[in-house]
Design an enzyme around this catalytic site. Structure first.
Site, PDB file in Angstrom:
ATOM      1  N   SER A  39      -7.623  84.214  -7.687  1.00 22.41           N
ATOM      2  CA  SER A  39      -8.027  84.539  -9.057  1.00 22.41           C
ATOM      3  C   SER A  39      -8.734  83.400  -9.774  1.00 22.41           C
ATOM      4  O   SER A  39      -9.512  83.641 -10.704  1.00 22.41           O
ATOM      5  CB  SER A  39      -6.798  84.975  -9.869  1.00 22.41           C
ATOM      6  OG  SER A  39      -5.775  83.995  -9.797  1.00 22.41           O
ATOM      7  N   ASP A 318      -3.753  81.078 -19.501  1.00 19.91           N
ATOM      8  CA  ASP A 318      -2.572  81.927 -19.314  1.00 19.91           C
ATOM      9  C   ASP A 318      -1.582  81.165 -18.434  1.00 19.91           C
ATOM     10  O   ASP A 318      -1.706  79.954 -18.256  1.00 19.91           O
ATOM     11  CB  ASP A 318      -2.940  83.301 -18.738  1.00 19.91           C
ATOM     12  CG  ASP A 318      -3.540  83.228 -17.340  1.00 19.91           C
ATOM     13  OD1 ASP A 318      -3.453  82.169 -16.681  1.00 19.91           O
ATOM     14  OD2 ASP A 318      -4.096  84.246 -16.875  1.00 19.91           O
ATOM     15  N   HIS A 321      -3.778  79.965 -15.091  1.00 15.08           N
ATOM     16  CA  HIS A 321      -5.219  79.739 -15.035  1.00 15.08           C
ATOM     17  C   HIS A 321      -5.684  78.810 -16.156  1.00 15.08           C
ATOM     18  O   HIS A 321      -5.135  78.829 -17.250  1.00 15.08           O
ATOM     19  CB  HIS A 321      -5.975  81.068 -15.118  1.00 15.08           C
ATOM     20  CG  HIS A 321      -5.609  82.024 -14.039  1.00 15.08           C
ATOM     21  ND1 HIS A 321      -4.721  83.064 -14.248  1.00 15.08           N
ATOM     22  CD2 HIS A 321      -5.976  82.090 -12.738  1.00 15.08           C
ATOM     23  CE1 HIS A 321      -4.578  83.749 -13.113  1.00 15.08           C
ATOM     24  NE2 HIS A 321      -5.317  83.168 -12.188  1.00 15.08           N
TER      25      HIS A 321
END
EC number: 3.1.1.-
Length: 363
Positions: A39, A318, A321
């Site tokens: 991600s 978050d 990340h």
């Protein structure tokens, strides 16, 4: 009139300087860019891969650029900035977008990607499947384009985070075994890109201090401390990864294989330990989320997640990340940093070496 001429002259000089700062290939065009990973490098593949809800496509993701495009950040991420630095005006697209123009390259990275495991055990494309997808498409680019291209890789974080969740009390032998299994696969996939895909130039990012992520601090209730078990595996992984990359570059085995290895771990630890020096007010909690570290639920409509008022003061957007500010700094260092942060050469130098020259280059 004189003022206008001076302005035109200034703009011309500025444009000349800007264009000359890009290390373009022999053809005069910026090199194609391919990215692989999880991600942290995903530019939107997740939303095309699965019909399940993808929080990265909703606000406040993309808040800093008014575009929740599927990037797990408030804005652009490392590959976007690197692409811009090597000369691309637009970010490379997610490969799974059926309307994508792949002429400039593609992102194969996808949220949840692991090194170990198969499609039946993960709701994502693992690292090997990303490589296979590239090999299915590689004839879209010429041999020369693939040889001069930059292949960015950031993978392995999910393998260690998943292991920690499943085996929170694992002993040292079990931890080292996990590291060994992950590192058996990574060189195999990289050399597959080299042999079957014609790749020659790799930009590899090592793993950050995963035990210090807000989501890990929150879920494992470590308080002000990082989770040492995860950081031990990461430290071991990074040390061995460095040695493996050196081994691959032995000319008799893989002639022309060259790489940049970025010390992402060191850069994140420096920011965690000295936040004010890098312009942060918080490096242990998330800008977006809920819980003791604001680490859960960002982007979910059924979660009352909080959003910080100024993303640039946070290291993490978050629970796991980075903010756009952090990723831009990382990309700049990856591109042009010295050997203390990226070795044996940075991406700028890697791009500047023609693939034909790499064949005769000494280590």
């Amino acid at each position: 009139m004189a003022k206008n001429r001076n302005l035109v002259f200034f703009l011309g000089v500025l444009a000349s300087f800007t264009l000359s700062s890009f290390p373009v290939t022999v053809s005069g065009e910026p090199p194609i860019l391919f990215t692989f990973g999880d991600s942290s490098y995903d530019v939107g593949n997740t939303k095309f891969f699965s019909s399940e809800f993808d929080p990265a496509t909703t606000w406040p993701y993309g808040d800093s650029i008014d575009d929740p495009s599927g990037r797990w950040s408030d804005g652009h991420i490392v590959p976007d900035f690197v692409g811009r630095l090597i000369g691309h005006r637009e970010p490379i697209p997610p490969v799974l977008d059926p309307k994508a123009d792949l002429s400039r390259g593609a992102s194969f990275a996808i949220a949840g990607a692991v090194v170990l495991g198969s499609q039946s055990t993960t709701a994502s494309m693992n690292f090997g499947q990303q490589i296979s997808k590239f090999l299915e498409l590689h004839k879209q680019w010429t041999d020369k384009e693939r040889a001069e291209a930059i292949y960015m890789v950031n993978i392995g974080a999910e393998d260690y985070l998943n292991f920690a969740k499943a085996h929170p009390n694992a002993n040292t032998v079990e931890q080292l075994t996990q590291v060994a299994h992950v590192l058996q696969r990574i060189p195999r996939e990289l050399t597959s890109l080299y042999r079957a895909g014609g790749a020659r130039k790799f930009a590899v990012q090592n793993l950050g201090p995963l035990g210090c992520l807000p989501i890990v601090r929150q879920e494992f209730k470590t308080g002000e401390n990082c989770m040492e078990m995860v950081n031990f595996m990461v430290k071991t992984h990074n040390e061995r990864l460095s040695r493996l990359l050196v081994a691959i570059t032995v000319p008799i085995l893989y002639r022309g294989f060259r790489y940049s290895l970025f010390d992402f771990n060191g850069e994140i630890l420096r920011r965690i330990n000295e936040p004010s020096l890098h312009g942060y007010t918080d490096t242990t909690t998330s800008c977006c989320g809920t819980g003791s570290r604001n680490a859960y639920g960002c982007g979910y409509s059924n979660v009352h997640a909080k959003l910080c008022s100024y993303q640039k003061s946070f290291l993490f957007f978050d629970g796991r990340h980075n903010t756009e500010k952090t990723d831009e700094e990382v990309a700049n260092l990856f591109y042009s940093g010295d050997k203390h942060v990226v070795s044996p050469m940075n991406i700028k130098d890697l791009v500047g070496k023609a693939a034909t020259d790499l064949l005769a280059q000494e280590i």
